[in-house]
Design a protein around this motif. Structure first.
Motif, PDB file in Angstrom:
ATOM      1  N   THR A   7     106.244  62.639  89.148  1.00 36.18           N
ATOM      2  CA  THR A   7     106.201  62.543  87.689  1.00 36.18           C
ATOM      3  C   THR A   7     104.798  62.754  87.131  1.00 36.18           C
ATOM      4  OG1 THR A   7     105.881  60.125  87.663  1.00 36.18           O
ATOM      5  CG2 THR A   7     108.151  60.952  87.694  1.00 36.18           C
ATOM      6  N   TYR A   8     103.749  62.345  87.877  1.00 36.30           N
ATOM      7  CA  TYR A   8     102.405  62.548  87.321  1.00 36.30           C
ATOM      8  C   TYR A   8     101.771  63.848  87.778  1.00 36.30           C
ATOM      9  CZ  TYR A   8     100.337  60.549  91.691  1.00 36.30           C
ATOM     10  OH  TYR A   8      99.957  60.303  92.981  1.00 36.30           O
ATOM     11  N   MET A   9     102.382  64.566  88.719  1.00 39.07           N
ATOM     12  CA  MET A   9     101.881  65.881  89.107  1.00 39.07           C
ATOM     13  C   MET A   9     102.690  66.962  88.378  1.00 39.07           C
ATOM     14  SD  MET A   9      99.352  65.265  91.111  1.00 39.07           S
ATOM     15  CE  MET A   9      99.007  66.853  91.910  1.00 39.07           C
ATOM     16  N   THR A  10     101.985  67.946  87.847  1.00 40.01           N
ATOM     17  CA  THR A  10     102.581  68.973  87.002  1.00 40.01           C
ATOM     18  C   THR A  10     102.515  70.336  87.681  1.00 40.01           C
ATOM     19  OG1 THR A  10     101.867  67.774  85.030  1.00 40.01           O
ATOM     20  CG2 THR A  10     102.476  70.073  84.739  1.00 40.01           C
ATOM     21  N   THR A  11     103.595  71.074  87.601  1.00 39.79           N
ATOM     22  CA  THR A  11     103.610  72.404  88.217  1.00 39.79           C
ATOM     23  C   THR A  11     102.575  73.313  87.572  1.00 39.79           C
ATOM     24  OG1 THR A  11     105.383  73.078  86.703  1.00 39.79           O
ATOM     25  CG2 THR A  11     106.034  72.307  88.881  1.00 39.79           C
ATOM     26  N   THR A  12     101.982  74.167  88.394  1.00 38.06           N
ATOM     27  CA  THR A  12     101.007  75.125  87.904  1.00 38.06           C
ATOM     28  C   THR A  12     101.168  76.417  88.697  1.00 38.06           C
ATOM     29  OG1 THR A  12      98.665  75.491  87.431  1.00 38.06           O
ATOM     30  CG2 THR A  12      99.184  74.400  89.507  1.00 38.06           C
ATOM     31  N   GLY A  13     100.690  77.490  88.159  1.00 38.53           N
ATOM     32  CA  GLY A  13     100.845  78.771  88.847  1.00 38.53           C
ATOM     33  C   GLY A  13     102.139  79.457  88.443  1.00 38.53           C
ATOM     34  N   SER A  14     102.183  80.751  88.611  1.00 39.32           N
ATOM     35  CA  SER A  14     103.327  81.542  88.149  1.00 39.32           C
ATOM     36  C   SER A  14     104.597  81.251  88.923  1.00 39.32           C
ATOM     37  CB  SER A  14     102.997  83.039  88.251  1.00 39.32           C
ATOM     38  OG  SER A  14     102.692  83.388  89.596  1.00 39.32           O
ATOM     39  N   LYS A  15     104.499  80.811  90.156  1.00 40.19           N
ATOM     40  CA  LYS A  15     105.685  80.557  90.975  1.00 40.19           C
ATOM     41  C   LYS A  15     106.020  79.060  91.064  1.00 40.19           C
ATOM     42  CE  LYS A  15     105.052  84.637  93.908  1.00 40.19           C
ATOM     43  NZ  LYS A  15     104.904  85.138  95.305  1.00 40.19           N
ATOM     44  N   TYR A  16     105.280  78.233  90.335  1.00 42.48           N
ATOM     45  CA  TYR A  16     105.516  76.786  90.319  1.00 42.48           C
ATOM     46  C   TYR A  16     105.517  76.181  91.734  1.00 42.48           C
ATOM     47  CZ  TYR A  16     106.881  77.768  85.536  1.00 42.48           C
ATOM     48  OH  TYR A  16     106.871  78.186  84.244  1.00 42.48           O
ATOM     49  N   ASP A  17     104.653  76.746  92.613  1.00 42.08           N
ATOM     50  CA  ASP A  17     104.584  76.231  93.981  1.00 42.08           C
ATOM     51  C   ASP A  17     103.325  75.403  94.214  1.00 42.08           C
ATOM     52  OD1 ASP A  17     103.015  78.432  93.640  1.00 42.08           O
ATOM     53  OD2 ASP A  17     103.654  79.477  95.452  1.00 42.08           O
ATOM     54  N   TYR A  18     102.529  75.188  93.153  1.00 38.21           N
ATOM     55  CA  TYR A  18     101.360  74.334  93.222  1.00 38.21           C
ATOM     56  C   TYR A  18     101.414  73.307  92.089  1.00 38.21           C
ATOM     57  CZ  TYR A  18      99.271  77.451  96.658  1.00 38.21           C
ATOM     58  OH  TYR A  18      99.023  78.184  97.804  1.00 38.21           O
ATOM     59  N   TYR A  19     100.757  72.167  92.329  1.00 38.36           N
ATOM     60  CA  TYR A  19     100.793  71.082  91.345  1.00 38.36           C
ATOM     61  C   TYR A  19      99.387  70.568  91.060  1.00 38.36           C
ATOM     62  CZ  TYR A  19     105.877  70.647  91.759  1.00 38.36           C
ATOM     63  OH  TYR A  19     107.220  70.886  91.726  1.00 38.36           O
ATOM     64  N   SER A  20      99.176  70.137  89.836  1.00 32.17           N
ATOM     65  CA  SER A  20      97.913  69.511  89.441  1.00 32.17           C
ATOM     66  C   SER A  20      98.211  68.224  88.680  1.00 32.17           C
ATOM     67  CB  SER A  20      97.081  70.477  88.582  1.00 32.17           C
ATOM     68  OG  SER A  20      97.817  70.841  87.424  1.00 32.17           O
ATOM     69  N   PRO A  21      97.253  67.298  88.576  1.00 29.42           N
ATOM     70  CA  PRO A  21      97.528  65.996  87.966  1.00 29.42           C
ATOM     71  C   PRO A  21      97.811  66.084  86.460  1.00 29.42           C
ATOM     72  CG  PRO A  21      95.555  65.913  89.338  1.00 29.42           C
ATOM     73  CD  PRO A  21      95.906  67.351  89.157  1.00 29.42           C
ATOM     74  N   GLY A  22      98.690  65.179  86.006  1.00 30.85           N
ATOM     75  CA  GLY A  22      99.023  65.080  84.587  1.00 30.85           C
ATOM     76  C   GLY A  22      98.574  63.760  83.985  1.00 30.85           C
ATOM     77  N   ILE A  23      97.603  63.106  84.627  1.00 31.42           N
ATOM     78  CA  ILE A  23      96.957  61.927  84.056  1.00 31.42           C
ATOM     79  C   ILE A  23      95.502  62.297  83.797  1.00 31.42           C
ATOM     80  CG2 ILE A  23      96.289  59.518  84.390  1.00 31.42           C
ATOM     81  CD1 ILE A  23      98.676  59.173  86.214  1.00 31.42           C
ATOM     82  N   PHE A  24      95.096  62.223  82.528  1.00 38.43           N
ATOM     83  CA  PHE A  24      93.757  62.653  82.127  1.00 38.43           C
ATOM     84  C   PHE A  24      92.953  61.453  81.620  1.00 38.43           C
ATOM     85  CE2 PHE A  24      96.690  66.149  81.698  1.00 38.43           C
ATOM     86  CZ  PHE A  24      96.008  67.236  82.228  1.00 38.43           C
ATOM     87  N   PHE A  25      91.649  61.503  81.822  1.00 36.07           N
ATOM     88  CA  PHE A  25      90.752  60.450  81.356  1.00 36.07           C
ATOM     89  C   PHE A  25      89.853  61.057  80.279  1.00 36.07           C
ATOM     90  CE2 PHE A  25      92.167  59.319  85.556  1.00 36.07           C
ATOM     91  CZ  PHE A  25      92.455  57.958  85.439  1.00 36.07           C
ATOM     92  N   GLU A  26      90.409  61.180  79.076  1.00 37.48           N
ATOM     93  CA  GLU A  26      89.727  61.879  77.989  1.00 37.48           C
ATOM     94  C   GLU A  26      89.611  61.059  76.708  1.00 37.48           C
ATOM     95  OE1 GLU A  26      91.812  65.529  77.394  1.00 37.48           O
ATOM     96  OE2 GLU A  26      91.322  66.338  79.394  1.00 37.48           O
ATOM     97  N   GLU A  27      90.239  59.871  76.662  1.00 36.56           N
ATOM     98  CA  GLU A  27      90.202  59.062  75.448  1.00 36.56           C
ATOM     99  C   GLU A  27      88.898  58.267  75.369  1.00 36.56           C
ATOM    100  OE1 GLU A  27      93.036  58.934  73.071  1.00 36.56           O
ATOM    101  OE2 GLU A  27      93.170  60.783  74.254  1.00 36.56           O
ATOM    102  N   SER A  28      88.417  58.062  74.152  1.00 31.65           N
ATOM    103  CA  SER A  28      87.215  57.240  73.980  1.00 31.65           C
ATOM    104  C   SER A  28      87.517  55.771  74.246  1.00 31.65           C
ATOM    105  CB  SER A  28      86.652  57.417  72.568  1.00 31.65           C
ATOM    106  OG  SER A  28      87.633  57.053  71.588  1.00 31.65           O
ATOM    107  N   SER A  29      88.755  55.359  73.992  1.00 33.70           N
ATOM    108  CA  SER A  29      89.204  53.992  74.277  1.00 33.70           C
ATOM    109  C   SER A  29      90.725  53.984  74.237  1.00 33.70           C
ATOM    110  CB  SER A  29      88.646  52.997  73.251  1.00 33.70           C
ATOM    111  OG  SER A  29      89.115  53.315  71.949  1.00 33.70           O
ATOM    112  N   GLY A  30      91.325  52.887  74.729  1.00 29.10           N
ATOM    113  CA  GLY A  30      92.785  52.803  74.714  1.00 29.10           C
ATOM    114  C   GLY A  30      93.424  53.837  75.617  1.00 29.10           C
ATOM    115  N   GLY A  31      94.621  54.292  75.243  1.00 30.64           N
ATOM    116  CA  GLY A  31      95.305  55.293  76.052  1.00 30.64           C
ATOM    117  C   GLY A  31      96.661  55.646  75.492  1.00 30.64           C
TER     118      GLY A  31
END
Length: 521
Positions: free
Chosen positions: A343-367
């Protein structure tokens, strides 16, 4: 008296493209809506969901006659808005722009009736509002009120009971929009926060829903939304509840800890609560946390996986995803909700055979706990009791129907909202009557300022084919055809003459507005 009503509504997915965060293609299936009746009373509507990934969409039917519009379901915003005729450079979506001129029941609000944050534009005598979103998209709209109900992929697939529970609803007619709102396939957006302008609050205030609550159950291949409660048959385990910290606005929860595998990241709980706090937001595809906790998270992640956690550079093969650790969020009351790697890994690439994280640390505070955090859980937003519930779930409509069609009584989890009666197999006779019958009464409403006794209010009523013999299971029968036919009712001009009126005046709604109610004589 409030109806005991549960409406499970079709959600459709927008598929992320490009950077994987923002989304936009809808795949539709060919499914029929099904309803659950108990002792002859409507309990809830069940509609299948179709394959896809990303943010979730439902269908609304607005106006007289009804026009279909698709909307993103967004617990992180407060208003419903759709592009209307005349919208400038507003893109191409699932449906044509909503035609206000084609609805006999549409009402454009004048400056004396501006609600919430709508502001008067005096030279047009309209109420306008503009909304902007964190990723840079925006829209501007004017205030309209019209009849609205939720439905399925088409009017033919939509149950007549949905039409019975239509209501006068305030929304925005979009005249201009930018960025994602232009490129997305969904027509508009449906805010589902705790504000009085949202659909659930309006259904509750008009005594259509017994409780101001709804649930969202997201799967990568489909899901279910229920208005008025939750569906325990979806659950794999009992639902756990944590307090919803505010009675209005966003759904905010107290986050105590985050664990990667079995190891805490070691951040003090008060750090999570800074700023606007932790929001559960179905309209955000991914999950976003504060930058300040990234070092703690990265340290534990690297210790367990041997990998540096950077969502911009970390890529793993599909076969390696199951080997990644579960991430556990611990909420107030020590209630735990797990995010599995799928659930937290997201498909990437044209064939959807690789995954990258879908949890980001970009907020100044909270979430923001987004749609990927909610996935594979039935999430109950219970405004009446100020709590949010989480239950691991199989969210697919087909799985739910298989359970309901079982001939053995299914044990119900605790905290259930209703009882389950299994379907009893019987002989099916699919013969259809020659003539249609009316199944939905005229929805016309007389205005309070009727001037002449000859004035009529216009609306529509539903006619449908009927089976010769009443059926308990019509899944193998030909679908019954429905028609929306124009109708009208006489409006009484004498304010002191209530003959022919079901009720002289409606009950006061959330805006303290009332209207004269009349029925056919």
């Amino acid at each position: 008296k409030a109806s005991v009503l549960f409406i499970a509504i079709a959600l459709f997915f927008q598929i992320p493209s490009g950077d994987g965060k923002h989304a936009l293609k809808l795949t539709r299936g060919n499914h029929r809506a099904k309803r659950n009746l108990e002792n002859g009373e409507l309990k809830f509507e069940e509609v299948p969901l179709v394959p896809g990934y990303g943010t979730h969409i439902a269908y609304l039917y607005i106006g007289t006659p009804p026009q279909r519009q698709s909307v993103i379901i967004d617990t992180g915003s407060h208003l419903t808005a759709i592009p209307c005729t005349g919208c400038s450079n507003c893109g191409t979506h699932t449906d044509s722009y909503w035609k206000i001129e084609s609805s006999s029941t549409a009402n454009i609000s004048g400056c004396k009736n501006c609600l919430n944050n709508f502001q008067c534009l005096s030279n047009e005598d309209k109420c306008y509002i503009s909304q902007s979103y964190s990723e840079g998209s925006s829209w501007s709209a004017y205030q309209v009120t019209d009849k609205l109900f939720t439905g399925s992929l088409s009017i033919a697939d939509t149950s007549s009971e949905d039409f019975d529970f239509s209501l006068e609803f305030m929304f925005g007619c979009i005249v201009k929009q930018t960025k994602l709102f232009v490129t997305q396939l969904a027509d508009g957006i449906m805010g589902m926060s705790q504000m009085e302008t949202t659909l659930v609050q309006q259904l509750y205030s008009k005594n259509i829903l017994k409780e101001a609550s709804f649930s969202l159950c997201f799967d990568k291949d489909g899901g279910t939304m229920v208005l008025g409660g939750s569906e325990p048959l979806l659950w794999e385990k009992d639902m756990v509840f944590t307090t919803s910290l505010h009675s209005t606005g966003w759904f905010t929860v107290e986050l105590l800890d985050i664990r990667v595998g079995e190891d805490s990241i070691g951040v003090k709980s008060n750090i999570f609560q800074k700023g606007r706090g932790i929001i559960v937001d179905s309209g955000t595809t991914e999950t976003y946390l504060a930058r300040s906790i990234a070092p703690n998270f990265n340290k534990v992640w690297e210790k367990i996986t041997g990998l540096n956690y950077n969502p911009d550079t970390l890529v793993v093969k599909a076969d390696d995803v199951p080997n990644l650790p579960t991430i556990t969020f611990v909420f107030g009351g020590n209630k735990e909700v797990q995010m599995k790697p799928e659930t937290y890994m997201t498909t990437t690439g044209s064939k959807y055979d690789y995954y990258s994280p879908g949890i980001f640390f970009e907020e100044s505070s909270g979430g923001i706990l987004g749609a990927n955090f909610m996935r594979n859980h039935d999430v109950l937003f219970d405004q009446t009791n100020m709590r949010i519930g989480f239950a691991p779930a199989q969210c697919m409509f087909e799985d739910l129907q298989a359970k309901k069609n079982a001939t053995v009584t299914t044990p119900m989890p605790t905290n259930s909202y209703h009882t389950f009666s299994p379907t009893i197999t019987s002989t099916v006779n699919c013969e259809i009557e020659d003539e249609m019958e009316i199944i939905g009464t005229c929805n016309a409403t007389c205005p309070s300022n009727t001037k002449t006794s000859a004035e009529k209010a216009k609306g529509v009523e539903i006619w449908s084919q009927q089976y010769v013999t009443a059926q308990t299971d019509t899944s193998n029968c030909q679908q019954l055809q429905k028609e929306f036919r124009p109708c009208s009712i006489e409006c009484d001009s004498d304010e002191n003459d209530y003959s022919g009126c079901t009720t002289a005046w409606s009950s006061c709604d959330v805006y303290c507005k009332q209207y004269r109610r009349s029925s056919s004589k």
